[in-house]
Design an enzyme around this catalytic site. Structure first.
Site, mmCIF file in Angstrom:
data_model
loop_
_atom_site.group_PDB
_atom_site.id
_atom_site.type_symbol
_atom_site.label_atom_id
_atom_site.label_comp_id
_atom_site.label_asym_id
_atom_site.label_seq_id
_atom_site.Cartn_x
_atom_site.Cartn_y
_atom_site.Cartn_z
ATOM 1 N N SER A 95 2.166 -29.571 -7.165
ATOM 2 C CA SER A 95 2.825 -30.224 -8.290
ATOM 3 C C SER A 95 3.078 -31.706 -7.982
ATOM 4 O O SER A 95 2.142 -32.438 -7.673
ATOM 5 C CB SER A 95 4.115 -29.462 -8.631
ATOM 6 O OG SER A 95 4.590 -29.801 -9.908
ATOM 7 N N ASP A 218 -1.014 -22.726 -17.459
ATOM 8 C CA ASP A 218 0.129 -23.354 -16.780
ATOM 9 C C ASP A 218 1.040 -23.967 -17.836
ATOM 10 O O ASP A 218 0.653 -24.881 -18.557
ATOM 11 C CB ASP A 218 -0.385 -24.434 -15.814
ATOM 12 C CG ASP A 218 0.715 -25.063 -14.965
ATOM 13 O OD1 ASP A 218 1.904 -24.982 -15.349
ATOM 14 O OD2 ASP A 218 0.386 -25.647 -13.917
ATOM 15 N N HIS A 246 2.710 -21.957 -12.793
ATOM 16 C CA HIS A 246 2.584 -23.258 -12.126
ATOM 17 C C HIS A 246 2.537 -23.116 -10.595
ATOM 18 O O HIS A 246 2.527 -24.103 -9.890
ATOM 19 C CB HIS A 246 3.799 -24.101 -12.555
ATOM 20 C CG HIS A 246 3.737 -25.538 -12.170
ATOM 21 N ND1 HIS A 246 2.684 -26.371 -12.499
ATOM 22 C CD2 HIS A 246 4.609 -26.313 -11.466
ATOM 23 C CE1 HIS A 246 2.919 -27.586 -12.029
ATOM 24 N NE2 HIS A 246 4.082 -27.579 -11.398
#
Length: 266
Positions: A95, A218, A246
């Protein structure tokens, strides 16, 4: 001056000539890698760490002004590399850590051999120019307000959304407890830095070969973002993993490990 190894709770596991640095995402800590490390540890030396304010890092090292942009976090990554005298680093970021790793590799490309970005995004906000980041500014403002008013409530709302599983799934509970265990002030500031960041203008500065692992479903990062990154990074490969949510390194660790190893060993 804080000792770097204590400040970031640095741990080393695994055997191998080459070093992988695993960098966790927002609201998490190094324990989030526990499902993929067994698959990597027999071939690589693995460096795990917690960002300041996460996990068992030294919270006294947290300074709002330093960490008001990703450059503060980037500096911590470079500090770890320099403190441990690492070379030919393979950096895997989840991320927002994908962008932190990118900034580190732009500043010191000589330190890095390859980057792997898991569910990355250079900008989470939709833009009037047609860029789809997934969120409107009003969405982010609501999330930040919720974090301030009711941190536990925010965590229980956000975890099933991000994991894309039901509230009572084990993985969702694990993520929620990770969110809640983060220092709430730091988490709120890190959320702001994460969700309002826009590093699209830096993408063409990255030379280090990069694998983008994008989840097929996602709720945080739409698939257009992976395609955008792949178009704008000059030396990138995009792989779509058949995963909801995610956190493919948690929900699909075997498939994620396989993608990582295939990329690193080619």
């Amino acid at each position: 001056m804080h000792n770097v190894m204590n400040r970031n709770n640095v741990k080393v596991i695994g055997q191998g000539e080459q070093t992988i640095i695993l960098a966790h995402g927002f609201g998490c800590d190094q324990s989030m890698w526990q499902y993929v490390t067994p698959n990597l540890a027999d071939r690589y030396r693995i460096v795990l760490f917690d960002y300041v304010g996460s996990g068992n890092s030294d919270i006294t090292a947290y300074k709002s002004e330093k960490y008001s942009t990703l450059h503060g976090y980037k500096q911590d990554v470079l500090d770890i590399i320099e403190e441990m005298n690492l070379q030919h680093v393979l950096f895997i970021g989840h991320s927002i850590s994908s962008m932190i790793g990118m900034l580190a590799a732009i500043e010191r490309p000589d330190y890095f051999d390859k980057l792997i970005m898991i569910a990355p995004s250079p900008c989470y906000l939709n833009d009037s120019d047609g860029y789809i980041g997934g969120f409107e500014r009003s969405d982010i403002n609501e999330i930040l307000a919720m974090m301030e008013m009711n941190f536990a409530g925010w965590a229980s709302y956000m975890a099933p959304l991000a994991m894309d599983q039901s509230n009572d799934s084990e993985l969702t509970k694990e993520l929620e407890s990770s969110f809640v265990s983060t220092n709430s002030r730091v988490a709120r500031e890190f959320a702001e830095v994460t969700f309002y960041s826009d590093y699209r203008s830096s993408l063409d500065l990255l030379d280090v070969p990069t694998l983008i692992i994008q989840c097929s479903e996602d709720s945080i990062v739409p698939k257009e973002v992976g395609e955008y990154l792949n178009q704008h990074l000059q030396n990138s490969t995009l792989k779509i993993i058949d995963a909801r949510g995610h956190y493919p390194h948690i929900s699909q660790p075997l498939e994620t490990s396989k993608m990582i190893m295939e990329y690193l060993e080619n």
